[in-house]
Structure formats: structure tokens, C-alpha cells
Design an enzyme around this catalytic site. Structure first.
Site, PDB file in Angstrom:
ATOM      1  N   GLU A  42      -6.711   4.477   7.984  1.00 32.25           N
ATOM      2  CA  GLU A  42      -6.515   5.908   7.704  1.00 32.25           C
ATOM      3  C   GLU A  42      -7.766   6.496   7.036  1.00 32.25           C
ATOM      4  O   GLU A  42      -8.095   7.663   7.249  1.00 32.25           O
ATOM      5  CB  GLU A  42      -5.258   6.100   6.836  1.00 32.25           C
ATOM      6  CG  GLU A  42      -4.000   5.895   7.677  1.00 32.25           C
ATOM      7  CD  GLU A  42      -2.785   5.413   6.910  1.00 32.25           C
ATOM      8  OE1 GLU A  42      -2.756   5.503   5.673  1.00 32.25           O
ATOM      9  OE2 GLU A  42      -1.853   4.916   7.576  1.00 32.25           O
ATOM     10  N   SER A  78       3.644  -2.511  10.206  1.00 30.71           N
ATOM     11  CA  SER A  78       5.098  -2.548  10.419  1.00 30.71           C
ATOM     12  C   SER A  78       5.754  -3.867  10.002  1.00 30.71           C
ATOM     13  O   SER A  78       6.689  -4.326  10.649  1.00 30.71           O
ATOM     14  CB  SER A  78       5.424  -2.195  11.876  1.00 30.71           C
ATOM     15  OG  SER A  78       5.035  -0.862  12.156  1.00 30.71           O
ATOM     16  N   LYS A 112       0.077   4.263  -0.219  1.00 33.69           N
ATOM     17  CA  LYS A 112      -0.594   5.444   0.371  1.00 33.69           C
ATOM     18  C   LYS A 112      -0.404   6.662  -0.551  1.00 33.69           C
ATOM     19  O   LYS A 112      -0.377   6.488  -1.762  1.00 33.69           O
ATOM     20  CB  LYS A 112      -0.069   5.702   1.784  1.00 33.69           C
ATOM     21  CG  LYS A 112      -0.069   4.424   2.633  1.00 33.69           C
ATOM     22  CD  LYS A 112       0.121   4.691   4.082  1.00 33.69           C
ATOM     23  CE  LYS A 112       0.242   3.379   4.822  1.00 33.69           C
ATOM     24  NZ  LYS A 112       0.190   3.515   6.251  1.00 33.69           N
ATOM     25  N   GLY A 172       2.773   1.900  10.722  1.00 32.96           N
ATOM     26  CA  GLY A 172       3.771   2.963  10.585  1.00 32.96           C
ATOM     27  C   GLY A 172       4.509   3.302  11.866  1.00 32.96           C
ATOM     28  O   GLY A 172       5.165   4.342  11.940  1.00 32.96           O
ATOM     29  N   GLU A 184      -5.162  -5.231  10.564  1.00 33.48           N
ATOM     30  CA  GLU A 184      -4.122  -4.237  10.783  1.00 33.48           C
ATOM     31  C   GLU A 184      -4.375  -3.505  12.097  1.00 33.48           C
ATOM     32  O   GLU A 184      -5.198  -2.568  12.143  1.00 33.48           O
ATOM     33  CB  GLU A 184      -4.123  -3.213   9.644  1.00 33.48           C
ATOM     34  CG  GLU A 184      -3.870  -3.805   8.280  1.00 33.48           C
ATOM     35  CD  GLU A 184      -3.289  -2.759   7.319  1.00 33.48           C
ATOM     36  OE1 GLU A 184      -2.183  -2.978   6.849  1.00 33.48           O
ATOM     37  OE2 GLU A 184      -3.940  -1.726   7.102  1.00 33.48           O
ATOM     38  N   HIS A 223      -9.341   0.967   5.000  1.00 29.97           N
ATOM     39  CA  HIS A 223      -8.052   1.146   5.689  1.00 29.97           C
ATOM     40  C   HIS A 223      -8.275   2.067   6.895  1.00 29.97           C
ATOM     41  O   HIS A 223      -9.098   2.992   6.830  1.00 29.97           O
ATOM     42  CB  HIS A 223      -7.026   1.747   4.730  1.00 29.97           C
ATOM     43  CG  HIS A 223      -5.637   1.747   5.288  1.00 29.97           C
ATOM     44  ND1 HIS A 223      -5.216   2.676   6.205  1.00 29.97           N
ATOM     45  CD2 HIS A 223      -4.595   0.903   5.090  1.00 29.97           C
ATOM     46  CE1 HIS A 223      -3.949   2.409   6.537  1.00 29.97           C
ATOM     47  NE2 HIS A 223      -3.560   1.339   5.876  1.00 29.97           N
ATOM     48  N   ASN A 273       0.866  -1.183   0.000  1.00 30.52           N
ATOM     49  CA  ASN A 273       0.000   0.000   0.000  1.00 30.52           C
ATOM     50  C   ASN A 273       0.902   1.232   0.000  1.00 30.52           C
ATOM     51  O   ASN A 273       1.506   1.542   1.018  1.00 30.52           O
ATOM     52  CB  ASN A 273      -0.896  -0.037   1.256  1.00 30.52           C
ATOM     53  CG  ASN A 273      -1.675   1.253   1.453  1.00 30.52           C
ATOM     54  OD1 ASN A 273      -1.784   2.072   0.536  1.00 30.52           O
ATOM     55  ND2 ASN A 273      -2.213   1.438   2.652  1.00 30.52           N
TER      56      ASN A 273
END
Ligand code: PEP
Length: 258
Positions: free
Chosen positions: A106, A219, A19, A180, A174, A104, A17
């Protein structure tokens, strides 16, 4: 590294991904990865890169002749219409995508996407002939409160389309606090959550749920991929930061090289 994933019936998927990263020059990462995959040991997993929508067509072209598939990172629920700035699943498909990530964390956090919205997007993916990668995951506060399995169960129930099959839907677990941050759950913790996801999928989708891929994301990097990918019911990875460079991404795919 040995292919140690514990669900032999399920072919793994390693998905990147990107992003909001990547310009036309990033094409070189895809050609470099294609070369590495062609030269190196055969990987027993499928490989996918989800760049920003602006690069889907270009990267599809760059990936030609390789095993790298290209996907989108989000789609609108409708096929077309007055939705400025949005992109439909049909448009992604038309540009060369085979998959799309929906839900996702985010998107859930930055755009207030609820389970119902995510489910509508996943249904749109299926309508357009794309594989939907449906993301679920708990926040750190939810984890600390011991709510992980409840949160994941609710997200799965609300976000997955009834028509989901093993061929059309992939689930990505996730943990939000692992994205991250360089932090990952222990292999035991991942095993517990993936087992619970598998049980929920089997209960709702029977045989399809048994064969549905469940990715771990958060990660993942070359140094921890083999351990995480060896956890039972982990059928691949969804990778953010470490998917941007061909060398790192190839190192993760290495978890599935015999
Ligand atoms: C992601 O955003 O899907 C992700 C897993 O990111 P990272 O690998 O950078 O933690």
C-alpha cells in the site's frame, strides 16, 4: 493445532498490521490478547502488533508484562528534519516500538515507494535499532504474466540492506492480489515463492539468510493459518484485517500452539 512450521531453527513471528485503523479505545484488544496469551497454551512464536503511530506508546503500555511487541508501519529514512507529517525510526523506537514495516504494497502503490526508498527506510530502521519487516509481493497482472519470481527477486535485491541479519530483518511475502481480498495462493504456490526467497537470502547473506524469517501475508485468518504456516520456509504471518480483533488474531497465533 500443532506447531507444524517446517523451519525448526527459525522462531516464527505473527505480526499484525492495523493499517489506518484504531483509536485509543482499541487498547482493549491488546489487553484482551495479552490475557488470552497468558491463559492459553504457550505459543512458540513471537507476537507483534503494528498500530498507527499515534497508538504505539499507548499500546506499548497496554502490552506491558505480556509477550506482545509493538511496531510501526512505516518510517522516514532520515532521523529528523524538515519532513512534515513524517515519523523517523528513532521516534518509533523512542515511543516503544521494536519493529517497523517498510515497503508494504500500500505504501509502494499509494506513495510511489521504490525499492531504493524501501531500502533506505530499512537501513534507517537498523540505524535506530528496530527490526525492519521488508515487504515484497507481485501484483495479479505480474502473476498472470508468470513474472512472480522475477518481481520478488528484483524487490529483494533492491529493498534489503547489505547489513541485514537474521536478527535485524524479516522478509514478508505478500502477494498484492491476496491482501484484503479473502483470496490466497495455494500452499504449493506459497512454498515455491518462499523457497525462492530463501535461496536468494542464502545466496546473499549466507548463514544469516538461512535463519532470516520469511512471513507470508495476504488474507491470513484463523481458518487458513495452520495450513499456510505449515508450508516449508514460512516462518510466520503478517496479518491485516484479522489482526484487529484479539479473538481472530489469537486464532492465527494458534497455528503455533502445541
Ligand atoms: C496486509 O495488509 O499486510 C495484509 C496481509 O492484509 P490482510 O491480512 O487483510 O490481507
Amino acid at each position: 493445532m500443532a506447531a507444524t512450521a517446517k523451519s525448526p531453527r527459525v522462531k516464527a513471528l505473527v505480526a499484525g498490521n492495523w493499517k489506518m485503523n484504531g483509536l485509543k479505545a482499541s487498547r482493549k484488544e491488546v489487553t484482551a490478547l495479552a490475557k488470552r496469551l497468558a491463559k492459553g497454551k504457550r505459543a512458540s512464536c513471537d507476537v507483534l502488533i503494528c498500530p498507527p503511530a499515534t497508538l504505539v506508546g499507548l499500546l506499548k503500555e497496554a502490552a506491558k508484562g505480556s509477550k506482545i511487541a509493538i511496531g510501526g508501519q512505516d518510517c522516514h529514512a532520515k532521523p529528523s528534519g524538515a519532513h512534515t507529517g513524517d515519523i523517523s525510526a528513532e521516534m518509533l523506537k523512542d515511543a516503544g516500538a521494536s519493529h517497523v514495516i517498510v515497503g508494504h504494497s500500500e505504501r509502494r502503490a499509494d506513495h510511489g515507494e521504490t525499492d531504493a526508498v524501501v531500502r533506505a527506510k530499512a537501513e534507517a530502521a537498523l540505524r535506530a535499532g528496530l527490526v525492519a519487516i521488508v515487504c515484497v509481493g507481485e501484483t495479479e497482472a505480474q502473476r498472470d504474466a508468470g513474472e512472480t519470481l522475477t518481481v520478488i527477486g528484483t524487490q529483494l535485491a533492491g529493498s534489503l540492506p547489505d547489513a541485514a541479519t537474521a536478527k535485524t530483518v524479516v522478509v514478508a511475502y505478500e502477494p498484492v492480489w491476496a491482501i484484503g481480498t479473502g483470496r490466497t495462493p495455494t500452499a504449493d504456490d506459497v512454498a515455491k515463492v518462499h523457497a525462492a526467497i530463501r535461496a536468494a537470502l542464502k545466496k546473499r547473506f549466507r548463514g544469516e539468510g538461512e535463519a532470516m524469517r520469511i512471513l507470508y501475508g495476504g488474507s491470513v485468518k484463523p481458518s487458513n493459518a495452520a495450513e499456510l504456516m505449515a508450508v516449508p520456509n514460512v516462518n510466520g504471518a503478517l496479518v491485516g484485517g484479522a489482526s484487529l480483533k484479539a479473538e481472530d488474531f489469537y486464532g492465527i497465533i494458534g497455528a503455533y500452539q502445541a
